[in-house]
Design a protein around this motif. Structure first.
Motif, short mmCIF file in Angstrom:
data_model
loop_
_atom_site.label_atom_id
_atom_site.label_comp_id
_atom_site.label_asym_id
_atom_site.label_seq_id
_atom_site.Cartn_x
_atom_site.Cartn_y
_atom_site.Cartn_z
N LEU A 108 0.83 -1.20 0.00
CA LEU A 108 0.00 0.00 0.00
C LEU A 108 0.86 1.26 0.00
O LEU A 108 0.55 2.23 -0.69
CB LEU A 108 -0.93 0.01 1.21
CG LEU A 108 -2.31 -0.62 1.03
CD1 LEU A 108 -2.19 -2.10 0.62
CD2 LEU A 108 -3.13 -0.50 2.30
N ALA A 109 1.95 1.22 0.78
CA ALA A 109 2.85 2.37 0.81
C ALA A 109 3.50 2.58 -0.55
O ALA A 109 3.64 3.72 -1.02
CB ALA A 109 3.91 2.18 1.89
N GLY A 110 3.89 1.49 -1.21
CA GLY A 110 4.48 1.58 -2.54
C GLY A 110 3.52 2.15 -3.57
O GLY A 110 3.94 2.76 -4.55
N ALA A 111 2.22 1.97 -3.31
CA ALA A 111 1.20 2.52 -4.21
C ALA A 111 0.84 3.95 -3.86
O ALA A 111 0.02 4.58 -4.54
CB ALA A 111 -0.06 1.65 -4.16
N GLY A 112 1.45 4.49 -2.79
CA GLY A 112 1.16 5.86 -2.38
C GLY A 112 -0.14 6.02 -1.61
O GLY A 112 -0.55 7.14 -1.31
N LEU A 114 -0.77 5.26 1.46
CA LEU A 114 -0.59 5.57 2.88
C LEU A 114 0.02 6.95 3.12
O LEU A 114 0.21 7.35 4.27
CB LEU A 114 0.29 4.50 3.55
CG LEU A 114 -0.23 3.07 3.52
CD1 LEU A 114 0.73 2.14 4.26
CD2 LEU A 114 -1.63 2.99 4.12
N ASP A 115 0.31 7.68 2.07
CA ASP A 115 0.91 9.00 2.23
C ASP A 115 0.00 9.91 3.06
O ASP A 115 -1.20 10.06 2.75
CB ASP A 115 1.16 9.65 0.87
CG ASP A 115 2.31 8.99 0.11
OD1 ASP A 115 2.96 8.10 0.68
OD2 ASP A 115 2.53 9.36 -1.06
N GLY A 116 0.56 10.49 4.12
CA GLY A 116 -0.21 11.39 4.98
C GLY A 116 -1.17 10.69 5.91
O GLY A 116 -1.94 11.35 6.61
N ARG A 117 -1.14 9.35 5.91
CA ARG A 117 -2.06 8.59 6.75
C ARG A 117 -1.30 7.82 7.85
O ARG A 117 -0.15 7.44 7.66
CB ARG A 117 -2.85 7.57 5.92
CG ARG A 117 -3.89 8.17 4.99
CD ARG A 117 -4.71 7.04 4.36
NE ARG A 117 -5.91 7.55 3.70
CZ ARG A 117 -6.01 7.74 2.41
NH1 ARG A 117 -4.99 7.49 1.61
NH2 ARG A 117 -7.15 8.20 1.89
N ARG A 118 -2.01 7.61 8.97
CA ARG A 118 -1.50 6.71 10.00
C ARG A 118 -1.57 5.29 9.47
O ARG A 118 -2.53 4.91 8.81
CB ARG A 118 -2.37 6.81 11.26
CG ARG A 118 -1.64 7.35 12.48
CD ARG A 118 -2.60 7.44 13.67
NE ARG A 118 -2.43 6.31 14.55
CZ ARG A 118 -3.38 5.47 14.89
NH1 ARG A 118 -4.60 5.59 14.42
NH2 ARG A 118 -3.12 4.49 15.72
N ALA A 119 -0.57 4.48 9.81
CA ALA A 119 -0.55 3.10 9.36
C ALA A 119 0.31 2.28 10.31
O ALA A 119 1.11 2.82 11.07
CB ALA A 119 0.01 3.00 7.93
N THR A 120 0.14 0.97 10.23
CA THR A 120 0.99 0.10 11.03
C THR A 120 1.33 -1.13 10.21
O THR A 120 0.79 -1.36 9.12
CB THR A 120 0.31 -0.30 12.35
OG1 THR A 120 1.27 -0.88 13.24
CG2 THR A 120 -0.84 -1.29 12.12
N THR A 121 2.24 -1.93 10.74
CA THR A 121 2.62 -3.21 10.15
C THR A 121 3.24 -4.03 11.27
O THR A 121 3.23 -3.62 12.43
CB THR A 121 3.60 -3.02 8.97
OG1 THR A 121 3.78 -4.27 8.29
CG2 THR A 121 4.94 -2.48 9.42
N VAL A 138 3.76 6.17 10.58
CA VAL A 138 3.81 4.80 11.07
C VAL A 138 3.63 4.76 12.58
O VAL A 138 4.33 5.45 13.33
CB VAL A 138 5.15 4.12 10.69
CG1 VAL A 138 5.20 2.69 11.24
CG2 VAL A 138 5.32 4.12 9.17
N ASP A 139 2.66 3.96 13.03
CA ASP A 139 2.41 3.76 14.47
C ASP A 139 2.80 2.33 14.80
O ASP A 139 2.10 1.38 14.43
CB ASP A 139 0.93 4.00 14.78
CG ASP A 139 0.65 4.02 16.28
OD1 ASP A 139 1.47 3.47 17.04
OD2 ASP A 139 -0.38 4.58 16.69
N GLY A 148 -10.72 4.62 7.45
CA GLY A 148 -11.95 4.71 6.67
C GLY A 148 -11.86 3.94 5.37
O GLY A 148 -12.38 2.83 5.26
N THR A 149 -11.16 4.47 4.38
CA THR A 149 -11.03 3.79 3.09
C THR A 149 -9.72 3.03 2.96
O THR A 149 -9.56 2.26 2.02
CB THR A 149 -11.13 4.80 1.94
OG1 THR A 149 -10.09 5.78 2.05
CG2 THR A 149 -12.47 5.50 1.93
N VAL A 150 -8.80 3.24 3.89
CA VAL A 150 -7.52 2.53 3.87
C VAL A 150 -7.25 2.03 5.29
O VAL A 150 -7.24 2.81 6.23
CB VAL A 150 -6.36 3.44 3.40
CG1 VAL A 150 -5.05 2.67 3.41
CG2 VAL A 150 -6.64 3.99 2.01
N LEU A 151 -7.02 0.71 5.42
CA LEU A 151 -6.81 0.10 6.73
C LEU A 151 -5.57 -0.77 6.70
O LEU A 151 -5.30 -1.46 5.70
CB LEU A 151 -8.02 -0.73 7.16
CG LEU A 151 -9.38 -0.04 7.23
CD1 LEU A 151 -10.11 -0.10 5.89
CD2 LEU A 151 -10.26 -0.66 8.31
#
Length: 321
Positions: A108-112, A114-121, A138-139, A148-151
């Motif tokens: 998802l990050a490679g697709a852009g 997650l830009d400007g969004r909170r995310a985890t892995t 990154v959290d 919402g639309t990206v999890l």
């Protein structure tokens, strides 16, 4: 019936793929609402660990799905293939909900997305994700993040937590709990819970909290205190707190409140009880207290939650192809 699609290509992790297939592939026997129309999309027959998988459709089919799920990405040092990246972007532009499990966040990050969004892995790779994609917030300390639309989810068991969260969003708490019971897993671990806890679920018969959890669930209508729980468990309040933190990642009162909220969700979904009655049934005491905790936890008041859930139980029109 909502449509869901698994985006697969060489280099995916089969555990996360299996989790998504198990949750979204078929509904438990007790569930009668329309379930997900799940398809597997990939460019060609793909290799996932020791397995070979033949997709139902090509990657271009992802743009027709309501929800697109990206399993774990095996080698985070290898960039995701351009055709997968392009297909995910197209699906997102068409309005699909995009979900990554574990290291699928790197795709998802490679697709852009997650830009400007909170995310985890997975906790072992959060530093790499943050270093490679500085625009991603990154959290490292949560089980999953819902934008919402990206999890995105953390690793392994957290992928199942996120899948159950999606079922809860789409079909309500009662049905998500039914799915969890079929899988013999906890019905709800909040996304904000820490990734690393000593024992997410007490799985030994002699664990100090094994008998306490069902005892609490049967008494949610009662005004339980930490001292009550400690007395039932046969230990001091401080000792109880340590066991709770290790087993659930939260304090006894935080865990108790979460169970009361879950019970309130089920009653709102399955009964016509008024808010005062539900407040008493869940140990909240008054409608005011229930509304305050419910709104703070879920972001909506109980009445809105009830109306929203009941509208979701009706069959949704499929998106046009």
């Amino acid at each position: 019936m909502a449509s869901a699609a698994l985006a697969v290509t060489d280099g995916m992790l089969h555990f996360e793929l299996a989790v998504a297939l198990e949750v979204f592939g078929s509904a438990p026997a007790a569930v009668t609402v329309p379930w997900y129309d799940l398809t597997v999309c990939g460019p060609r027959p793909v290799r996932l660990g020791p397995f070979r998988l033949v997709p139902d459709h090509g990657l271009d089919h992802l743009r027709r799905a309501d929800t697109v799920i990206v399993p774990g990405w095996a080698d985070v040092d290898v960039p995701p293939p351009p055709d997968l990246v392009a297909a995910l972007r197209a699906a997102h532009e068409e309005g699909a909900r995009i979900v990554s499990l574990c290291t699928g966040a790197f795709v998802l990050a490679g697709a852009g997305l997650l830009d400007g969004r909170r995310a985890t892995t997975h906790w072992a790779h959060t530093d790499v994700l943050a270093g490679r994609y500085p625009a991603v917030l990154v959290d490292p300390d949560v089980l999953y993040v819902d934008n919402g639309t990206v999890l995105t989810s953390a690793g392994k068991a957290a992928a199942l937590d996120l899948c159950l969260h999606l079922v809860r969003l789409d079909h309500g708490s009662a049905i998500a709990n039914t799915v969890a019971r079929r899988l013999v897993v906890p019905p709800h671990r909040a996304g904000g819970q820490a990734q690393f806890v000593t024992a997410p679920v007490p799985d030994q018969d002699d664990h100090p909290l094994t008998a306490l959890f069902p005892w609490i669930i049967e008494r949610l209508d009662q005004p339980l205190t930490v001292e009550d729980l400690a007395r039932q468990a046969g230990m001091s309040s401080r000792h109880l707190g340590r066991h709770f933190r290790a087993a659930t990642g939260s304090t006894p009162l935080q865990w108790l409140l979460a169970q009361r909220i879950r019970r309130a969700q089920e009653l709102l979904e399955k009964t016509d009880d008024d808010i005062d009655t539900i407040a008493k049934s869940t140990g909240m005491g008054t409608a005011t207290t229930l509304r305050r905790h419910f709104n703070r936890t879920l972001g909506v008041p109980p009445d809105t939650y009830r109306r929203t859930f009941r509208s979701r139980t009706q069959e949704r029109p499929q998106r046009s192809a």
